[in-house]
Each structure stands twice: as structure tokens, then as C-alpha cells.
Design an enzyme around this catalytic site. Structure first.
Site, short mmCIF file in Angstrom:
data_model
loop_
_atom_site.label_atom_id
_atom_site.label_comp_id
_atom_site.label_asym_id
_atom_site.label_seq_id
_atom_site.Cartn_x
_atom_site.Cartn_y
_atom_site.Cartn_z
CB ILE A 12 39.77 62.48 21.40
CG1 ILE A 12 39.79 62.27 22.92
CG2 ILE A 12 40.85 61.65 20.72
CD1 ILE A 12 39.34 60.87 23.35
CG ASP A 47 24.74 60.60 10.73
OD1 ASP A 47 25.45 59.85 11.44
OD2 ASP A 47 23.49 60.67 10.83
CG ASN A 74 37.87 60.64 17.64
OD1 ASN A 74 38.35 60.26 18.70
ND2 ASN A 74 37.08 61.71 17.56
CB SER A 126 36.98 53.05 25.33
OG SER A 126 36.75 53.31 26.70
CE1 TYR A 139 31.86 54.86 24.52
CE2 TYR A 139 33.02 54.04 26.46
CZ TYR A 139 32.99 54.80 25.30
OH TYR A 139 34.12 55.51 24.93
CB THR A 171 38.11 59.31 32.49
OG1 THR A 171 37.51 58.08 32.88
CG2 THR A 171 37.04 60.38 32.41
CB VAL A 172 39.85 61.88 27.45
CG1 VAL A 172 40.73 62.97 26.84
CG2 VAL A 172 40.43 60.50 27.17
CB THR A 174 36.51 65.35 25.68
OG1 THR A 174 35.52 64.41 26.15
CG2 THR A 174 37.83 64.63 25.43
P1 NAD Z 1 33.14 64.53 22.02
O1 NAD Z 1 31.68 64.35 22.30
O2 NAD Z 1 33.87 65.69 22.63
O3 NAD Z 1 33.41 64.52 20.45
C1 NAD Z 1 32.81 63.54 19.64
C2 NAD Z 1 32.54 64.15 18.27
O4 NAD Z 1 31.96 63.11 17.45
C3 NAD Z 1 31.53 65.31 18.30
O5 NAD Z 1 32.06 66.41 17.58
C4 NAD Z 1 30.29 64.74 17.61
O6 NAD Z 1 29.56 65.70 16.88
C5 NAD Z 1 30.90 63.68 16.70
N1 NAD Z 1 29.92 62.65 16.32
C6 NAD Z 1 29.07 61.98 17.14
N2 NAD Z 1 28.27 61.18 16.41
C7 NAD Z 1 28.63 61.34 15.10
C8 NAD Z 1 28.16 60.81 13.88
N3 NAD Z 1 27.11 59.96 13.85
N4 NAD Z 1 28.75 61.20 12.74
C9 NAD Z 1 29.78 62.09 12.76
N5 NAD Z 1 30.26 62.64 13.89
C10 NAD Z 1 29.69 62.29 15.04
O7 NAD Z 1 33.79 63.14 22.50
P2 NAD Z 1 35.29 62.69 22.87
O8 NAD Z 1 35.35 62.53 24.34
O9 NAD Z 1 36.28 63.50 22.15
O10 NAD Z 1 35.24 61.19 22.25
C11 NAD Z 1 35.79 60.87 21.00
C12 NAD Z 1 36.01 59.37 20.95
O11 NAD Z 1 36.82 58.98 22.05
C13 NAD Z 1 34.74 58.52 21.05
O12 NAD Z 1 34.84 57.42 20.16
C14 NAD Z 1 34.77 58.02 22.48
O13 NAD Z 1 34.09 56.78 22.63
C15 NAD Z 1 36.25 57.88 22.71
N6 NAD Z 1 36.67 57.90 24.10
C16 NAD Z 1 36.42 58.99 24.89
C17 NAD Z 1 36.83 58.95 26.20
C18 NAD Z 1 36.61 60.12 27.13
O14 NAD Z 1 36.79 59.94 28.35
N7 NAD Z 1 36.26 61.29 26.65
C19 NAD Z 1 37.49 57.82 26.72
C20 NAD Z 1 37.71 56.74 25.88
C21 NAD Z 1 37.30 56.79 24.57
#
Ligand code: NAD
Length: 247
Positions: A12, A47, A74, A126, A139, A171-172, A174
Site C-alpha cells: 500500500i 525504523d 502507513n 484497517s 493486530y 484484505t489488500v 500486497t
Molecule cells: P507490506 O508488508 O507489503 O509493507 C509494509 C512496509 O512497512 C514494508 O516495506 C516494511 O518494510 C515496512 N515496515 C515494517 N515495519 C517498519 C518499521 N518498524 N519502520 C519502517 N518501516 C517498516 O504491508 P501492506 O499490506 O502494504 O500494509 C501496509 C499497511 O496497511 C499496514 O499498516 C497494514 O496494517 C495496513 N493494512 C494492510 C492490509 C492488507 O490486507 N494488506 C489491510 C488493512 C490494513
């Protein structure tokens, strides 16, 4: 316009960073591993669980782009289990990234956002914040906190012209969700179950969440603050008799 996207190296966050850049913003991606961030995006190692790392990352953005107008909080991590599953240190670790991480980045960015005429913060929350999902106690608690934090931040900063909103994706599709599917006993059955859970009968695309984030971040949304925008294929609000077949 200068935008910062945490977790901007994947999923995302990366889709959002690319869309904002396509629309003319200078975009910095703060991530644990920004190696894969393509140009013209600026990848910065940071981080969000480490205050000094966050402050250094934000300072680098300001040096490179001259300020910050938009912050997309994000980055986040997942956790599986009921309240019996995760030990205390896992609770502290996930809440520290998903909730306190947003606090750290926002705190460091606020002095710069205050200097913008169209400052906006968008948090990635979420569906788990407002729908009870099985095996996601930790979560969900973290995202429930993000939703409440979004409203509190919107109230605190509305007077200084900084808008704060969040998106609640379903649910995305990714890398995160692909990792989850690959670890399931029957990935195809798990994917079908996740698709069927959303009334649209499919997973949400990361670019669809990016579009919602860009909408909330845009100066055209200047009257929108303290809003929780679902991007969940109807999962939260709809009760259709049956979902259409996936595809
Ligand atoms: P992803 O794992 O593809 O990407 C997440 C990114 O965050 C990664 O590049 C990772 O390196 C980075 N990251 C993790 N911990 C970190 C830290 N401590 N410092 C800096 N960067 C950090 O995940 P995504 O699916 O794109 O999720 C992104 C956001 O969307 C999250 O907050 C997740 O909770 C939320 N979300 C995802 C979904 C889904 O279904 N994928 C649904 C609802 C919400």
C-alpha cells in the site's frame, strides 16, 4: 508538495508513493529497507520503532525536499492469534510499531506540517478496527488504537490547519497478504475464503487504497478531517445474500 510515506517500499505504501509522485509530489519513502524504492521516489532508511531513526529520517526529507506537506503513516506489522496466543513482548512490539510508530513520525513531522498551507496526515488503519476478525486480537487492538488516535489527532490539530484522516482497508493484495497465504496449509482455499469475505468477491488492490489516501491527502479535501474511509469491498457495511464469484 512534499510527501512522506512510511512503509513506502512495499504494498500500500509503495502504491501510494507512486500515485502521489505521478500527481506531482516529491515523495520520500521511510522504510526499514528502501532498497527497492524506484526513482523518482526518495528511499530513506528509518525504523519507526526508534525515535532517533525517525527524527533523522524526517530531517533528511526536509533537507532534500525543503519541507513536509503530507504525511502518510502507513508502516505496520501483523500478528496472528487470540489473547491467549501472543506473549507480552509480542504485544509491546506490535503496539510499538503500529501505534507508537505513528506517534513518533507525526511528532517529528509536525513542526514542518505547521509551515504548510495544506497540511494533511493520513493513517493506514484497517477493517480490523471496526469489525471483529477471528485470530487477530493483537493486530485488531493496534488498529482500533490507530482509529481512535486519528480522531484525537484530528481534534488536536484542526485549529492549526492540519487535517488528519485514516483509511480502513479490507484484505489488500500486497506482499504481506501473499506471505500470509503462502504460509497457510491450503493457500488457494485461504485466498478463496478471503475473497468471499468481501462482498465484491475479490481482494482490494493496493492502488485502490492509494487512491483513497491520495484523495484524503489532497488540498481539494480541505474540509475533510476526522474521517475514517473504508476501502474494503463493502466488508464492513454490506450484508449481501451472497458474494459474486471471484474473478
Ligand atoms: P507490506 O508488508 O507489503 O509493507 C509494509 C512496509 O512497512 C514494508 O516495506 C516494511 O518494510 C515496512 N515496515 C515494517 N515495519 C517498519 C518499521 N518498524 N519502520 C519502517 N518501516 C517498516 O504491508 P501492506 O499490506 O502494504 O500494509 C501496509 C499497511 O496497511 C499496514 O499498516 C497494514 O496494517 C495496513 N493494512 C494492510 C492490509 C492488507 O490486507 N494488506 C489491510 C488493512 C490494513
Amino acid at each position: 508538495m512534499s510527501a512522506v510515506v512510511t512503509g513506502g517500499a512495499s504494498g500500500i505504501g509503495l502504491a501510494t508513493a507512486k500515485l502521489l509522485a505521478d500527481r506531482g509530489a516529491r515523495v520520500a519513502c521511510l522504510d526499514l529497507d528502501p532498497a527497492a524504492v524506484p526513482e523518482p521516489l526518495l528511499g530513506i532508511t528509518a525504523d519507526i520503532s526508534d525515535d532517533a531513526s525517525v527524527r533523522a529520517g524526517i530531517a533528511t526529507v526536509v533537507r532534500a525536499h525543503g519541507g513536509i506537506d503530507v504525511l502518510v503513516n502507513n508502516a505496520g506489522i501483523g500478528a496472528l492469534g487470540t489473547v491467549e496466543t501472543n506473549p507480552d513482548d509480542e504485544w509491546h512490539r506490535v503496539l510499538d510499531v503500529n501505534v507508537v510508530g505513528m506517534v513518533r513520525v507525526t511528532r517529528a513531522a509536525l513542526p514542518h506540517l505547521r509551515r504548510s498551507s495544506y497540511a494533511a496526515i493520513v493513517n493506514t488503519c484497517s477493517i480490523a478496527a471496526w469489525a471483529g476478525l477471528p485470530d487477530r486480537a493483537l493486530y485488531s487492538a493496534s488498529k482500533g488504537a490507530v482509529q481512535s488516535l486519528t480522531l484525537a489527532m484530528a481534534a488536536d490539530h484542526v485549529g492549526e490547519g492540519i487535517r488528519v484522516n485514516c483509511v480502513n482497508p479490507g484484505t489488500v493484495d500486497t506482499p504481506w497478504v501473499r506471505r500470509l497465504l503462502n504460509s497457510a496449509g491450503d493457500p488457494a482455499a485461504e485466498l478463496a475464503a478471503l475473497q468471499a469475505r468481501q462482498p465484491t468477491g475479490r481482494l482490494v488492490g493496493p492502488e485502490e487504497v492509494a487512491a483513497a489516501i491520495a484523495y484524503l491527502a489532497s488540498p481539494y479535501s480541505g474540509a475533510t478531517t476526522g474521517v475514517v474511509l473504508g476501502v474494503d469491498g463493502g466488508m464492513y457495511g454490506l450484508r449481501p445474500r451472497s458474494a459474486p464469484p471471484p474473478g
